[in-house]
Design a protein around this motif. Structure first.
Motif, PDB file in Angstrom:
ATOM      1  N   ARG A 119       0.831  -1.212   0.000  1.00 45.92           N
ATOM      2  CA  ARG A 119       0.000   0.000   0.000  1.00 45.92           C
ATOM      3  C   ARG A 119       0.865   1.262   0.000  1.00 45.92           C
ATOM      4  O   ARG A 119       1.769   1.398   0.829  1.00 45.92           O
ATOM      5  N   PRO A 120       0.595   2.217  -0.897  1.00 41.33           N
ATOM      6  CA  PRO A 120       1.364   3.470  -0.873  1.00 41.33           C
ATOM      7  C   PRO A 120       1.069   4.278   0.383  1.00 41.33           C
ATOM      8  O   PRO A 120      -0.033   4.198   0.955  1.00 41.33           O
ATOM      9  N   ALA A 121       2.040   5.057   0.812  1.00 44.34           N
ATOM     10  CA  ALA A 121       1.860   5.865   2.024  1.00 44.34           C
ATOM     11  C   ALA A 121       0.751   6.888   1.853  1.00 44.34           C
ATOM     12  O   ALA A 121       0.093   7.278   2.834  1.00 44.34           O
ATOM     13  N   ASP A 122       0.519   7.340   0.616  1.00 44.94           N
ATOM     14  CA  ASP A 122      -0.499   8.370   0.382  1.00 44.94           C
ATOM     15  C   ASP A 122      -1.845   7.791  -0.039  1.00 44.94           C
ATOM     16  O   ASP A 122      -2.716   8.526  -0.518  1.00 44.94           O
ATOM     17  N   ALA A 123      -2.013   6.468   0.103  1.00 45.18           N
ATOM     18  CA  ALA A 123      -3.305   5.856  -0.239  1.00 45.18           C
ATOM     19  C   ALA A 123      -4.409   6.431   0.640  1.00 45.18           C
ATOM     20  O   ALA A 123      -4.171   6.834   1.789  1.00 45.18           O
ATOM     21  N   LYS A 124      -5.601   6.461   0.108  1.00 45.19           N
ATOM     22  CA  LYS A 124      -6.713   7.123   0.778  1.00 45.19           C
ATOM     23  C   LYS A 124      -7.044   6.475   2.116  1.00 45.19           C
ATOM     24  O   LYS A 124      -7.035   5.258   2.257  1.00 45.19           O
ATOM     25  N   ARG A 125      -7.313   7.298   3.109  1.00 39.54           N
ATOM     26  CA  ARG A 125      -7.809   6.850   4.410  1.00 39.54           C
ATOM     27  C   ARG A 125      -9.123   7.576   4.669  1.00 39.54           C
ATOM     28  O   ARG A 125      -9.257   8.765   4.389  1.00 39.54           O
ATOM     29  N   SER A 126     -10.093   6.867   5.207  1.00 39.40           N
ATOM     30  CA  SER A 126     -11.352   7.503   5.586  1.00 39.40           C
ATOM     31  C   SER A 126     -12.093   6.566   6.528  1.00 39.40           C
ATOM     32  O   SER A 126     -11.606   5.478   6.854  1.00 39.40           O
TER      33      SER A 126
ATOM     34  N   GLU B 236     -14.789   5.164   5.676  1.00 40.71           N
ATOM     35  CA  GLU B 236     -15.507   4.216   4.830  1.00 40.71           C
ATOM     36  C   GLU B 236     -14.788   2.866   4.842  1.00 40.71           C
ATOM     37  O   GLU B 236     -13.561   2.801   4.751  1.00 40.71           O
ATOM     38  N   GLN B 237     -15.574   1.764   4.927  1.00 47.40           N
ATOM     39  CA  GLN B 237     -14.960   0.440   4.970  1.00 47.40           C
ATOM     40  C   GLN B 237     -14.108   0.182   3.743  1.00 47.40           C
ATOM     41  O   GLN B 237     -13.060  -0.475   3.825  1.00 47.40           O
ATOM     42  N   SER B 238     -14.537   0.675   2.585  1.00 50.23           N
ATOM     43  CA  SER B 238     -13.785   0.437   1.354  1.00 50.23           C
ATOM     44  C   SER B 238     -12.373   1.022   1.427  1.00 50.23           C
ATOM     45  O   SER B 238     -11.500   0.649   0.641  1.00 50.23           O
ATOM     46  N   ASP B 239     -12.129   1.932   2.378  1.00 47.10           N
ATOM     47  CA  ASP B 239     -10.794   2.502   2.582  1.00 47.10           C
ATOM     48  C   ASP B 239     -10.081   1.860   3.777  1.00 47.10           C
ATOM     49  O   ASP B 239      -8.967   1.360   3.652  1.00 47.10           O
ATOM     50  N   TRP B 240     -10.731   1.879   4.963  1.00 47.61           N
ATOM     51  CA  TRP B 240     -10.005   1.423   6.163  1.00 47.61           C
ATOM     52  C   TRP B 240      -9.712  -0.069   6.166  1.00 47.61           C
ATOM     53  O   TRP B 240      -8.781  -0.528   6.846  1.00 47.61           O
ATOM     54  N   MET B 241     -10.487  -0.872   5.400  1.00 49.98           N
ATOM     55  CA  MET B 241     -10.244  -2.319   5.418  1.00 49.98           C
ATOM     56  C   MET B 241      -8.874  -2.685   4.863  1.00 49.98           C
ATOM     57  O   MET B 241      -8.322  -3.743   5.175  1.00 49.98           O
ATOM     58  N   TRP B 242      -8.300  -1.796   4.028  1.00 52.72           N
ATOM     59  CA  TRP B 242      -6.988  -2.071   3.436  1.00 52.72           C
ATOM     60  C   TRP B 242      -5.845  -1.518   4.280  1.00 52.72           C
ATOM     61  O   TRP B 242      -4.691  -1.560   3.847  1.00 52.72           O
ATOM     62  N   TRP B 243      -6.164  -1.002   5.457  1.00 51.66           N
ATOM     63  CA  TRP B 243      -5.147  -0.463   6.359  1.00 51.66           C
ATOM     64  C   TRP B 243      -5.133  -1.280   7.658  1.00 51.66           C
ATOM     65  O   TRP B 243      -5.471  -0.767   8.721  1.00 51.66           O
ATOM     66  N   PRO B 244      -4.711  -2.548   7.616  1.00 49.66           N
ATOM     67  CA  PRO B 244      -4.615  -3.310   8.865  1.00 49.66           C
ATOM     68  C   PRO B 244      -3.345  -2.929   9.639  1.00 49.66           C
ATOM     69  O   PRO B 244      -2.341  -2.514   9.055  1.00 49.66           O
ATOM     70  N   TYR B 245      -3.421  -3.073  10.961  1.00 49.34           N
ATOM     71  CA  TYR B 245      -2.301  -2.746  11.835  1.00 49.34           C
ATOM     72  C   TYR B 245      -2.017  -3.913  12.764  1.00 49.34           C
ATOM     73  O   TYR B 245      -2.917  -4.678  13.124  1.00 49.34           O
ATOM     74  N   ARG B 246      -0.771  -4.003  13.164  1.00 51.53           N
ATOM     75  CA  ARG B 246      -0.383  -4.938  14.224  1.00 51.53           C
ATOM     76  C   ARG B 246      -0.179  -4.110  15.484  1.00 51.53           C
ATOM     77  O   ARG B 246       0.682  -3.213  15.527  1.00 51.53           O
ATOM     78  N   VAL B 247      -0.978  -4.365  16.531  1.00 52.51           N
ATOM     79  CA  VAL B 247      -0.880  -3.610  17.780  1.00 52.51           C
ATOM     80  C   VAL B 247       0.311  -4.135  18.555  1.00 52.51           C
ATOM     81  O   VAL B 247       0.381  -5.320  18.903  1.00 52.51           O
ATOM     82  N   LEU B 248       1.264  -3.267  18.838  1.00 52.31           N
ATOM     83  CA  LEU B 248       2.466  -3.631  19.567  1.00 52.31           C
ATOM     84  C   LEU B 248       2.248  -3.447  21.065  1.00 52.31           C
ATOM     85  O   LEU B 248       1.505  -2.562  21.491  1.00 52.31           O
ATOM     86  N   GLY B 249       2.903  -4.274  21.860  1.00 57.91           N
ATOM     87  CA  GLY B 249       2.761  -4.174  23.297  1.00 57.91           C
ATOM     88  C   GLY B 249       1.691  -5.098  23.822  1.00 57.91           C
ATOM     89  O   GLY B 249       1.181  -5.969  23.109  1.00 57.91           O
ATOM     90  N   ASP B 250       1.338  -4.919  25.071  1.00 52.44           N
ATOM     91  CA  ASP B 250       0.345  -5.773  25.716  1.00 52.44           C
ATOM     92  C   ASP B 250      -1.044  -5.460  25.181  1.00 52.44           C
ATOM     93  O   ASP B 250      -1.464  -4.299  25.121  1.00 52.44           O
ATOM     94  N   VAL B 251      -1.759  -6.499  24.793  1.00 51.95           N
ATOM     95  CA  VAL B 251      -3.126  -6.367  24.276  1.00 51.95           C
ATOM     96  C   VAL B 251      -4.021  -7.247  25.126  1.00 51.95           C
ATOM     97  O   VAL B 251      -3.793  -8.447  25.247  1.00 51.95           O
ATOM     98  N   GLU B 252      -5.047  -6.659  25.703  1.00 48.56           N
ATOM     99  CA  GLU B 252      -5.883  -7.399  26.647  1.00 48.56           C
ATOM    100  C   GLU B 252      -7.080  -8.071  26.000  1.00 48.56           C
ATOM    101  O   GLU B 252      -7.527  -9.120  26.442  1.00 48.56           O
ATOM    102  N   ASP B 253      -7.628  -7.476  24.933  1.00 46.06           N
ATOM    103  CA  ASP B 253      -8.918  -7.950  24.418  1.00 46.06           C
ATOM    104  C   ASP B 253      -8.725  -8.933  23.269  1.00 46.06           C
ATOM    105  O   ASP B 253      -8.840  -8.599  22.109  1.00 46.06           O
TER     106      ASP B 253
ATOM    107  N   GLN C 226     -11.293   5.230  12.613  1.00 43.06           N
ATOM    108  CA  GLN C 226     -11.504   6.655  12.835  1.00 43.06           C
ATOM    109  C   GLN C 226     -10.744   7.498  11.819  1.00 43.06           C
ATOM    110  O   GLN C 226      -9.821   7.027  11.159  1.00 43.06           O
ATOM    111  N   ALA C 227     -11.116   8.776  11.746  1.00 42.94           N
ATOM    112  CA  ALA C 227     -10.476   9.678  10.797  1.00 42.94           C
ATOM    113  C   ALA C 227      -9.091  10.098  11.267  1.00 42.94           C
ATOM    114  O   ALA C 227      -8.181  10.291  10.446  1.00 42.94           O
ATOM    115  N   GLU C 228      -8.885  10.232  12.579  1.00 44.20           N
ATOM    116  CA  GLU C 228      -7.586  10.652  13.086  1.00 44.20           C
ATOM    117  C   GLU C 228      -6.584   9.491  13.043  1.00 44.20           C
ATOM    118  O   GLU C 228      -6.984   8.339  12.945  1.00 44.20           O
ATOM    119  N   PRO C 229      -5.282   9.788  13.091  1.00 48.03           N
ATOM    120  CA  PRO C 229      -4.272   8.723  13.018  1.00 48.03           C
ATOM    121  C   PRO C 229      -4.402   7.747  14.189  1.00 48.03           C
ATOM    122  O   PRO C 229      -4.845   8.125  15.282  1.00 48.03           O
TER     123      PRO C 229
END
Length: 554
Positions: free
Chosen positions: A109-116, A118-135, A145-148
């Motif tokens: 994915r390019p760094a400037d790919a669209k974020r919003s 909308e599912q059609s945008d955020w679904m292509w931006w998966p993240y790996r949560v670093l550190g302790d994860v409880e849930d 969300q719209a913010e980083p």
């Protein structure tokens, strides 16, 4: 069967992630147009990466390398891919489209790919949560969300390329909160990136041969991915390079065309089998799809045209004559296929045929005639429908009984769907708690199961599962259906509202007295009796009891 009998070489390989994704980015590995579109849900994307990090197998990929040029998709996931370079060999994905689209559209994915949002945008931006994860055990997330996202959310687009990973590490150090151990998180990110980069993918490469050979090999290879459906198999095997739409394209277009009428999305498998029946085939359920494809290859385009026209007649008949308001309520796919077959041979039926088809629909729906229907039964039904289209004989099965009133409300049950079609016709003028008219079909179209709300919510009460404990009734926010019914003002007004929903006064008295089980029993008895009266108009009888709502969605 030996590989040389196919005149095709089969070469198993083990490849690293970048070795698979690089040819996609260069246009040398492509997805043919006869493949179905991307259909994975967002959680499937996350689960794929979780499996990769843990070292679990994700199934082999199947590629076909050929000098032939097939029409192919110009996007993988939502990212564009270049055209193949001239005189370079090209491989086509026969199995693995969903997995490859996920990997390519996220890791590349390019760094400037669209974020919003909308599912059609955020679904292509998966993240790996670093550190302790409880849930939960899966540390992969989507950020909607719209913010980083927080600093400890490692974007998967950063794991393959060193430059992108270093950029993320610098951003983490800059944005980390005081409670974050930056060194530990960076080390964890390096481990995650290394596991993804070094993950070994099993690839089976087919070299040379024909498309028919390649798909024949695929049909005999066990795959842990989502297998190619019969419609896709025949679409591939009948593919023409003349620029004509593929069978898969035609099926998708028919689904969309019917959906645009407001009837909703019909089953593409039912349409596919209707196309085969229109070509003159009787065995539309199973068989050697390669053999069938050879028989129908030259007939498919004309058959698709004829099916499209017959399908429109079938939908009009279901909606306007039978009273099926939405495609999702059709009890059996076989009914849609057989009606399409009939209207292909007889687009203008006489009055006797119309009445017989209506009776056939209700009798087969109530009796569960097509539940688990085998190949022989479907063949016989197709032949009977063709004869009936010539105004010969009947099609309604005789000496059958209706299944009893369903014990629970489950939309996967054909018997329940038949009940809903009847119930929508039996009570057409419904009112809400304020006396306003309700359009139940509109509410049902927005959410099939959620449209029918519980009257009584009481864990442990067996009768609470009954369709008699469900109503289509919008209420004010945080207001239950039960309280709305109990608060209806004035006896005349209350009777008017209750009658519009098929709630007898004696049942309502039991609800007011707190006798929930008796309320359901009385309403169930009244609904069942009225439904049986409707059944008798078609010469069908049923037991007076209550039975299981069998799950039979075929």
């Amino acid at each position: 069967m030996a590989a040389d009998e196919y005149e095709i070489d089969v070469k198993p390989e083990i490849m690293l992630m970048e070795q698979v994704l690089g040819p996609l980015a260069d246009g040398e590995l492509r997805v043919p147009r006869f493949q179905r579109p991307f259909v994975w849900r967002p959680e499937q994307i996350l689960n794929l990466f979780d499996s990769i990090e843990r070292g679990y197998p994700i199934g082999s990929l199947l590629f076909w390398e050929t000098s032939d040029r097939l029409a192919s998709l110009d996007h993988i996931g939502d990212l564009p891919v270049p055209e193949p370079r001239p005189a370079r060999p090209v491989s086509y994905v026969l199995d693995g489209h969903q997995r490859l689209s996920t990997l390519y559209a996220t890791l590349r994915r390019p760094a400037d790919a669209k974020r919003s949002t909308e599912q059609s945008d955020w679904m292509w931006w998966p993240y790996r949560v670093l550190g302790d994860v409880e849930d939960g055990p899966n540390r992969y997330r989507h950020w909607k969300q719209a913010e980083p996202p927080p600093a400890n959310y490692l974007p998967l687009r950063a794991v393959l390329r060193t430059r992108d990973f270093l950029a993320y590490a610098r951003d983490l150090a800059k944005r980390a909160t005081p409670d974050m151990d930056v060194d530990r998180l960076t080390n964890e990110a390096e481990v995650v990136a290394q596991r993804i980069r070094s993950y070994k993918i099993a690839v089976v490469r087919l070299v040379d041969g024909s498309l028919s050979d390649a798909v024949e090999v695929f049909s005999r290879v066990n795959s842990t991915g989502q297998a190619m459906r019969p419609a896709e198999m025949v679409s591939a095997l009948t593919y023409q390079t003349s620029g004509q739409p593929t069978l898969a394209d035609r099926l998708d277009a028919m689904v969309e065309q019917i959906a645009d009428t407001g009837f909703g999305e019909i089953s593409s498998d039912a349409i596919f089998r209707a196309v085969l029946a229109v070509t003159g085939e009787d065995n539309v359920q199973e068989g050697r799809w390669d053999v069938l494809a050879k028989r129908v290859r030259t007939k498919l385009q004309e058959a698709a045209d004829d099916t499209e026209e017959a399908l429109a007649h079938a939908v009009i008949f279901l909606r306007d004559t039978v009273g099926v308001p939405l495609a999702r309520l059709i009890p059996y796919d076989a009914q849609l296929m057989l009606l399409t077959t009939f209207f292909h041979h007889c687009p203008s039926p006489n009055a006797r045929q119309v009445d017989e088809l209506k009776r056939w629909f209700w009798v087969t729906s109530w009796s569960g005639h097509f539940a688990g229907a085998n190949t022989t039964q479907i063949k016989q039904s197709i032949q009977e429908m063709r004869r009936f289209a010539r105004d010969s004989g009947t099609v309604t099965p005789e000496a059958v009984r209706a299944r009893p009133f369903p014990s629970r409300f489950d939309m996967r049950s054909a018997r329940v769907r038949a009940f809903i079609i009847w119930e929508l016709q039996e009570f057409p003028d419904r009112l809400d708690g304020d006396g306003n008219k309700i359009r139940p079909v509109d509410i049902l179209a927005r959410g099939a199961t959620s449209a029918y709300r519980h009257i009584i919510i009481k864990p442990g009460l067996p009768a609470a599962s009954s369709p008699a404990n469900r109503l289509i009734m919008p209420t004010a926010p945080r207001t239950s259906v039960r309280s709305t019914l109990l608060d209806l003002p004035g006896s005349a007004f209350r009777e008017h509202v209750l009658t519009s929903h098929g709630i007898p006064d004696k049942a309502m008295r039991r609800l007011a007295a707190g006798d929930d089980e008796r309320f359901i029993e009385i309403r169930q008895s009244v609904l069942a009796e009225r439904e049986r009266a409707f059944m008798s108009s078609f010469g069908l009888s049923t037991d007076s009891g209550v039975g299981e709502a069998d799950i039979d969605t075929s």
